[in-house]
Design a protein around this motif. Structure first.
Motif, PDB file in Angstrom:
ATOM      1  N   GLU A   1       0.841  -1.206   0.000  1.00 21.13           N
ATOM      2  CA  GLU A   1       0.000   0.000   0.000  1.00 21.13           C
ATOM      3  C   GLU A   1       0.877   1.259   0.000  1.00 21.13           C
ATOM      4  OE1 GLU A   1      -2.948   2.109   3.156  1.00 21.13           O
ATOM      5  OE2 GLU A   1      -3.258  -0.031   2.853  1.00 21.13           O
ATOM      6  N   MET A   2       1.923   1.243   0.822  1.00 17.63           N
ATOM      7  CA  MET A   2       2.829   2.393   0.868  1.00 17.63           C
ATOM      8  C   MET A   2       3.532   2.579  -0.480  1.00 17.63           C
ATOM      9  SD  MET A   2       6.001   3.077   3.431  1.00 17.63           S
ATOM     10  CE  MET A   2       7.125   4.422   3.148  1.00 17.63           C
ATOM     11  N   ALA A   3       3.959   1.480  -1.074  1.00 20.81           N
ATOM     12  CA  ALA A   3       4.633   1.561  -2.373  1.00 20.81           C
ATOM     13  C   ALA A   3       3.684   2.118  -3.435  1.00 20.81           C
ATOM     14  CB  ALA A   3       5.148   0.182  -2.788  1.00 20.81           C
TER      15      ALA A   3
ATOM     16  N   GLN B   1       2.156   6.657  -7.023  1.00 21.57           N
ATOM     17  CA  GLN B   1       1.221   7.692  -7.455  1.00 21.57           C
ATOM     18  C   GLN B   1       1.862   9.073  -7.328  1.00 21.57           C
ATOM     19  OE1 GLN B   1      -2.245   6.989  -5.045  1.00 21.57           O
ATOM     20  NE2 GLN B   1      -3.104   5.530  -6.493  1.00 21.57           N
ATOM     21  N   LEU B   2       2.584   9.285  -6.231  1.00 18.03           N
ATOM     22  CA  LEU B   2       3.278  10.570  -6.057  1.00 18.03           C
ATOM     23  C   LEU B   2       4.325  10.760  -7.153  1.00 18.03           C
ATOM     24  CD1 LEU B   2       3.717  10.630  -2.181  1.00 18.03           C
ATOM     25  CD2 LEU B   2       2.217  12.086  -3.554  1.00 18.03           C
ATOM     26  N   LEU B   3       5.035   9.702  -7.487  1.00 22.94           N
ATOM     27  CA  LEU B   3       6.043   9.783  -8.538  1.00 22.94           C
ATOM     28  C   LEU B   3       5.409  10.014  -9.905  1.00 22.94           C
ATOM     29  CD1 LEU B   3       8.496   7.050  -7.300  1.00 22.94           C
ATOM     30  CD2 LEU B   3       8.986   9.491  -7.553  1.00 22.94           C
ATOM     31  N   ALA B   4       4.191   9.512 -10.108  1.00 24.29           N
ATOM     32  CA  ALA B   4       3.494   9.765 -11.370  1.00 24.29           C
ATOM     33  C   ALA B   4       3.170  11.250 -11.497  1.00 24.29           C
ATOM     34  CB  ALA B   4       2.213   8.932 -11.442  1.00 24.29           C
ATOM     35  N   ALA B   5       2.899  11.907 -10.368  1.00 23.41           N
ATOM     36  CA  ALA B   5       2.602  13.343 -10.375  1.00 23.41           C
ATOM     37  C   ALA B   5       3.879  14.178 -10.484  1.00 23.41           C
ATOM     38  CB  ALA B   5       1.830  13.727  -9.113  1.00 23.41           C
ATOM     39  N   ASN B   6       4.989  13.672  -9.914  1.00 21.13           N
ATOM     40  CA  ASN B   6       6.255  14.408  -9.931  1.00 21.13           C
ATOM     41  C   ASN B   6       7.397  13.395  -9.931  1.00 21.13           C
ATOM     42  OD1 ASN B   6       8.457  16.045  -9.622  1.00 21.13           O
ATOM     43  ND2 ASN B   6       7.896  16.853  -7.621  1.00 21.13           N
ATOM     44  N   SER B   7       7.875  13.050 -11.092  1.00 25.32           N
ATOM     45  CA  SER B   7       8.903  12.013 -11.217  1.00 25.32           C
ATOM     46  C   SER B   7      10.239  12.416 -10.586  1.00 25.32           C
ATOM     47  CB  SER B   7       9.116  11.658 -12.684  1.00 25.32           C
ATOM     48  OG  SER B   7       9.595  12.787 -13.394  1.00 25.32           O
ATOM     49  N   ARG B   8      10.399  13.691 -10.260  1.00 21.31           N
ATOM     50  CA  ARG B   8      11.657  14.161  -9.662  1.00 21.31           C
ATOM     51  C   ARG B   8      11.621  14.173  -8.140  1.00 21.31           C
ATOM     52  NH1 ARG B   8      13.854  18.988 -13.254  1.00 21.31           N
ATOM     53  NH2 ARG B   8      14.554  19.553 -11.188  1.00 21.31           N
ATOM     54  N   ASP B   9      10.567  13.649  -7.538  1.00 15.61           N
ATOM     55  CA  ASP B   9      10.422  13.610  -6.081  1.00 15.61           C
ATOM     56  C   ASP B   9      11.310  12.503  -5.512  1.00 15.61           C
ATOM     57  OD1 ASP B   9       9.681  13.448  -3.423  1.00 15.61           O
ATOM     58  OD2 ASP B   9       7.524  13.542  -3.826  1.00 15.61           O
ATOM     59  N   LEU B  10      12.515  12.858  -5.103  1.00 11.96           N
ATOM     60  CA  LEU B  10      13.479  11.866  -4.630  1.00 11.96           C
ATOM     61  C   LEU B  10      13.058  11.247  -3.302  1.00 11.96           C
ATOM     62  CD1 LEU B  10      16.865  13.558  -5.601  1.00 11.96           C
ATOM     63  CD2 LEU B  10      15.576  11.806  -6.832  1.00 11.96           C
ATOM     64  N   GLU B  11      12.354  11.996  -2.469  1.00 12.50           N
ATOM     65  CA  GLU B  11      11.896  11.439  -1.200  1.00 12.50           C
ATOM     66  C   GLU B  11      10.858  10.346  -1.440  1.00 12.50           C
ATOM     67  OE1 GLU B  11      10.723  14.449   1.584  1.00 12.50           O
ATOM     68  OE2 GLU B  11      12.614  15.511   1.372  1.00 12.50           O
ATOM     69  N   ALA B  12       9.928  10.567  -2.366  1.00  8.97           N
ATOM     70  CA  ALA B  12       8.932   9.543  -2.694  1.00  8.97           C
ATOM     71  C   ALA B  12       9.628   8.315  -3.275  1.00  8.97           C
ATOM     72  CB  ALA B  12       7.900  10.090  -3.674  1.00  8.97           C
ATOM     73  N   ARG B  13      10.643   8.535  -4.107  1.00  7.04           N
ATOM     74  CA  ARG B  13      11.371   7.404  -4.693  1.00  7.04           C
ATOM     75  C   ARG B  13      12.091   6.618  -3.597  1.00  7.04           C
ATOM     76  NH1 ARG B  13      11.597   6.278  -9.593  1.00  7.04           N
ATOM     77  NH2 ARG B  13      11.240   8.402 -10.304  1.00  7.04           N
ATOM     78  N   ALA B  14      12.678   7.318  -2.646  1.00  2.00           N
ATOM     79  CA  ALA B  14      13.370   6.631  -1.551  1.00  2.00           C
ATOM     80  C   ALA B  14      12.380   5.836  -0.699  1.00  2.00           C
ATOM     81  CB  ALA B  14      14.113   7.655  -0.689  1.00  2.00           C
ATOM     82  N   ARG B  15      11.203   6.420  -0.415  1.00  2.00           N
ATOM     83  CA  ARG B  15      10.188   5.694   0.347  1.00  2.00           C
ATOM     84  C   ARG B  15       9.691   4.472  -0.440  1.00  2.00           C
ATOM     85  NH1 ARG B  15       8.675  11.138   1.669  1.00  2.00           N
ATOM     86  NH2 ARG B  15       7.176  11.096  -0.024  1.00  2.00           N
TER      87      ARG B  15
ATOM     88  N   ALA C   1       9.240  -1.256  -1.172  1.00  2.00           N
ATOM     89  CA  ALA C   1       9.381  -2.386  -2.093  1.00  2.00           C
ATOM     90  C   ALA C   1      10.372  -3.418  -1.573  1.00  2.00           C
ATOM     91  CB  ALA C   1       9.810  -1.888  -3.474  1.00  2.00           C
ATOM     92  N   SER C   2      11.367  -2.978  -0.829  1.00  2.00           N
ATOM     93  CA  SER C   2      12.366  -3.917  -0.314  1.00  2.00           C
ATOM     94  C   SER C   2      11.759  -4.941   0.640  1.00  2.00           C
ATOM     95  CB  SER C   2      13.509  -3.164   0.367  1.00  2.00           C
ATOM     96  OG  SER C   2      13.068  -2.601   1.594  1.00  2.00           O
ATOM     97  N   HIS C   3      10.557  -4.653   1.155  1.00  2.00           N
ATOM     98  CA  HIS C   3       9.892  -5.584   2.068  1.00  2.00           C
ATOM     99  C   HIS C   3       9.082  -6.656   1.354  1.00  2.00           C
ATOM    100  CE1 HIS C   3      10.841  -3.684   5.919  1.00  2.00           C
ATOM    101  NE2 HIS C   3      10.838  -2.556   5.241  1.00  2.00           N
TER     102      HIS C   3
ATOM    103  N   ALA D   1      -7.146   5.592   3.200  1.00  2.00           N
ATOM    104  CA  ALA D   1      -7.681   6.237   4.405  1.00  2.00           C
ATOM    105  C   ALA D   1      -6.675   6.227   5.535  1.00  2.00           C
ATOM    106  CB  ALA D   1      -8.971   5.545   4.826  1.00  2.00           C
ATOM    107  N   ALA D   2      -5.875   5.161   5.656  1.00  2.00           N
ATOM    108  CA  ALA D   2      -4.892   5.089   6.737  1.00  2.00           C
ATOM    109  C   ALA D   2      -3.875   6.216   6.618  1.00  2.00           C
ATOM    110  CB  ALA D   2      -4.184   3.737   6.710  1.00  2.00           C
ATOM    111  N   THR D   3      -3.478   6.549   5.417  1.00  2.00           N
ATOM    112  CA  THR D   3      -2.514   7.630   5.202  1.00  2.00           C
ATOM    113  C   THR D   3      -3.139   8.970   5.563  1.00  2.00           C
ATOM    114  OG1 THR D   3      -1.494   6.368   3.434  1.00  2.00           O
ATOM    115  CG2 THR D   3      -0.992   8.704   3.508  1.00  2.00           C
ATOM    116  N   ARG D   4      -4.407   9.188   5.153  1.00  2.00           N
ATOM    117  CA  ARG D   4      -5.084  10.441   5.492  1.00  2.00           C
ATOM    118  C   ARG D   4      -5.226  10.571   6.996  1.00  2.00           C
ATOM    119  NH1 ARG D   4      -8.434   8.873   1.148  1.00  2.00           N
ATOM    120  NH2 ARG D   4     -10.017   8.198   2.619  1.00  2.00           N
ATOM    121  N   ALA D   5      -5.543   9.465   7.693  1.00  2.00           N
ATOM    122  CA  ALA D   5      -5.735   9.512   9.141  1.00  2.00           C
ATOM    123  C   ALA D   5      -4.441   9.890   9.844  1.00  2.00           C
ATOM    124  CB  ALA D   5      -6.239   8.165   9.653  1.00  2.00           C
ATOM    125  N   ARG D   6      -3.311   9.361   9.352  1.00  2.00           N
ATOM    126  CA  ARG D   6      -2.032   9.724   9.979  1.00  2.00           C
ATOM    127  C   ARG D   6      -1.784  11.218   9.863  1.00  2.00           C
ATOM    128  NH1 ARG D   6       0.949   6.085   6.713  1.00  2.00           N
ATOM    129  NH2 ARG D   6      -0.342   4.338   6.957  1.00  2.00           N
ATOM    130  N   GLY D   7      -2.078  11.800   8.723  1.00  2.00           N
ATOM    131  CA  GLY D   7      -1.894  13.233   8.537  1.00  2.00           C
ATOM    132  C   GLY D   7      -2.840  14.038   9.395  1.00  2.00           C
TER     133      GLY D   7
END
Length: 118
Positions: free
Chosen positions: A5-7, A12-26, A31-33, A72-78
């Motif tokens: 789910e996190m991946a 989706q964030l990378l689809a909106a901004n392919s240069r987002d290095l933080e999203a790529r790192a996350r 994915a490593s899991h 929804a879990a991501t929205r709730a954390r925010g």
């Protein structure tokens, strides 16, 4: 699971901004899991930034981000982040009071009024 789910959110964030290095790192971490090959592929796509100046082009298209299907879990954390920050601040104040010899939650002594004046 939660890592997939996190991946998916990071993709989706990378689809909106392919240069987002933080999203790529996350994405790499998530994915490593569950998919080491995907993590390695994303890791290989990271640019070599050694010695380069970071550009200040982190602009995002807000309309594109609002279209993303964020779980929804991501929205709730925010939503609860400010409550967590308030709790952390309260705990920090308690710790500071303890190091200064007071009990947790102790307030400074109140100022006394002079008699005869309201």
């Amino acid at each position: 699971g939660v890592w997939k789910e996190m991946a998916a959110v990071q993709q989706q964030l990378l689809a909106a901004n392919s240069r987002d290095l933080e999203a790529r790192a996350r994405l790499i971490v998530a994915a490593s899991h569950y998919d080491v090959a995907l993590a390695a592929e994303e890791d290989a796509s990271l640019p070599d930034v050694a010695g380069e100046e970071e550009e200040d082009d982190d602009t995002l298209d807000i309309a594109e981000l609002e279209k993303l299907d964020v779980p929804a879990a991501t929205r709730a954390r925010g939503k609860h982040a400010s409550e967590a920050n308030e709790l952390a601040a309260a705990r920090a104040q308690e710790a500071e009071a303890e190091t200064q010899g007071g009990a947790p939650g102790d307030a400074p002594p109140a100022k006394r009024r002079k008699k005869g004046k309201p």
